[in-house]
Write a protein that holds these residues in place. Structure first.
Motif, PDB file in Angstrom:
ATOM      1  N   LEU A 134       0.931  -1.181  -0.052  1.00  0.00           N
ATOM      2  CA  LEU A 134      -0.073  -0.149   0.100  1.00  0.00           C
ATOM      3  C   LEU A 134       0.904   1.261   0.102  1.00  0.00           C
ATOM      4  O   LEU A 134       1.844   1.199   0.715  1.00  0.00           O
ATOM      5  CB  LEU A 134      -0.681   0.018   1.156  1.00  0.00           C
ATOM      6  CG  LEU A 134      -1.825   1.101   1.517  1.00  0.00           C
ATOM      7  CD1 LEU A 134      -3.202   1.027   0.462  1.00  0.00           C
ATOM      8  CD2 LEU A 134      -2.616   0.985   2.623  1.00  0.00           C
ATOM      9  N   ASP A 135       0.485   2.273  -0.722  1.00  0.00           N
ATOM     10  CA  ASP A 135       1.350   3.536  -0.705  1.00  0.00           C
ATOM     11  C   ASP A 135       1.219   4.227   0.340  1.00  0.00           C
ATOM     12  O   ASP A 135       0.206   4.065   1.045  1.00  0.00           O
ATOM     13  CB  ASP A 135       1.192   3.976  -2.258  1.00  0.00           C
ATOM     14  CG  ASP A 135      -0.067   4.988  -2.331  1.00  0.00           C
ATOM     15  OD1 ASP A 135      -1.099   4.845  -1.379  1.00  0.00           O
ATOM     16  OD2 ASP A 135      -0.115   6.077  -3.024  1.00  0.00           O
ATOM     17  N   CYS A 136       2.007   5.337   0.519  1.00  0.00           N
ATOM     18  CA  CYS A 136       1.948   5.964   1.932  1.00  0.00           C
ATOM     19  C   CYS A 136       0.593   6.842   2.013  1.00  0.00           C
ATOM     20  O   CYS A 136       0.386   7.215   3.021  1.00  0.00           O
ATOM     21  CB  CYS A 136       3.198   7.301   1.608  1.00  0.00           C
ATOM     22  SG  CYS A 136       3.198   8.367   0.278  1.00  0.00           S
ATOM     23  N   ASP A 137      -0.078   7.155   0.815  1.00  0.00           N
ATOM     24  CA  ASP A 137      -1.375   7.882   1.033  1.00  0.00           C
ATOM     25  C   ASP A 137      -2.470   6.936   1.063  1.00  0.00           C
ATOM     26  O   ASP A 137      -3.470   7.510   1.286  1.00  0.00           O
ATOM     27  CB  ASP A 137      -1.652   8.787  -0.186  1.00  0.00           C
ATOM     28  CG  ASP A 137      -0.811   9.864  -0.405  1.00  0.00           C
ATOM     29  OD1 ASP A 137      -0.012  10.312   0.840  1.00  0.00           O
ATOM     30  OD2 ASP A 137      -0.170  10.174  -1.197  1.00  0.00           O
ATOM     31  N   GLY A 138      -2.383   5.541   1.122  1.00  0.00           N
ATOM     32  CA  GLY A 138      -3.250   4.488   1.039  1.00  0.00           C
ATOM     33  C   GLY A 138      -4.348   4.769   0.019  1.00  0.00           C
ATOM     34  O   GLY A 138      -5.439   3.951  -0.069  1.00  0.00           O
ATOM     35  N   ASP A 139      -3.805   5.474  -0.983  1.00  0.00           N
ATOM     36  CA  ASP A 139      -4.825   5.330  -2.181  1.00  0.00           C
ATOM     37  C   ASP A 139      -4.418   4.680  -3.471  1.00  0.00           C
ATOM     38  O   ASP A 139      -5.007   4.604  -4.646  1.00  0.00           O
ATOM     39  CB  ASP A 139      -4.883   6.939  -2.632  1.00  0.00           C
ATOM     40  CG  ASP A 139      -3.713   7.679  -2.945  1.00  0.00           C
ATOM     41  OD1 ASP A 139      -2.656   7.174  -3.241  1.00  0.00           O
ATOM     42  OD2 ASP A 139      -3.891   8.893  -3.385  1.00  0.00           O
ATOM     43  N   THR A 140      -3.273   3.757  -3.154  1.00  0.00           N
ATOM     44  CA  THR A 140      -2.953   3.107  -4.606  1.00  0.00           C
ATOM     45  C   THR A 140      -2.195   1.645  -3.871  1.00  0.00           C
ATOM     46  O   THR A 140      -1.466   1.828  -3.080  1.00  0.00           O
ATOM     47  CB  THR A 140      -1.915   3.796  -5.503  1.00  0.00           C
ATOM     48  OG1 THR A 140      -2.488   4.821  -5.799  1.00  0.00           O
ATOM     49  CG2 THR A 140      -1.466   2.914  -6.561  1.00  0.00           C
TER      50      THR A 140
END
Length: 125
Positions: free
Chosen positions: A86-92
């Protein structure tokens, strides 16, 4: 909009970190695990991510068909999951896979083979 309820089946600790769009979806980038080659981008919702994490095969949400699809189910071009991040922003999410056959529906190895856009080198710095 997908048919799953946010967090249904998915570990609540993971579900709480996801930032979804208005349709409850987030992009999933598929990458060849051993070469780093970017293969494709698909869309997932919580249930698709849950299925991907628990089956070891990439499951996506088809926006056009409004249904789940498992990569390779009809084509035989499977994506065997090696890891999911999961990326740092939780969107990808980044799904590292072992791709068997073509990743793209056109039959190309990747969805990014077809058209390289020109760069204006004067502005590239």
């Amino acid at each position: 909009m997908s048919s799953s309820t946010p967090g249904a089946g998915l570990d609540p600790a993971i579900a709480s970190r996801l930032n979804r769009n208005d349709q409850g979806l987030f992009p999933a980038v598929a990458q060849q695990y051993d070469t780093g080659e970017v293969l494709m981008l698909g869309w997932m919702d919580d249930e698709a991510l849950h299925r991907t994490l628990t089956t070891g095969r990439c499951t996506y949400w088809s926006r056009s068909r409004r249904a789940y699809w498992v990569k390779g189910e009809t084509s035989g071009h499977y994506q065997w999951v090696k890891s999911v991040a999961l990326d740092c922003d939780g969107d990808t999410v980044l799904v590292r896979v072992d791709q068997v056959g073509a990743a793209c529906h056109t039959g190309d190895r990747t969805c990014f083979d077809a058209d390289t856009l020109p760069l204006d080198n004067a502005k590239a710095h």
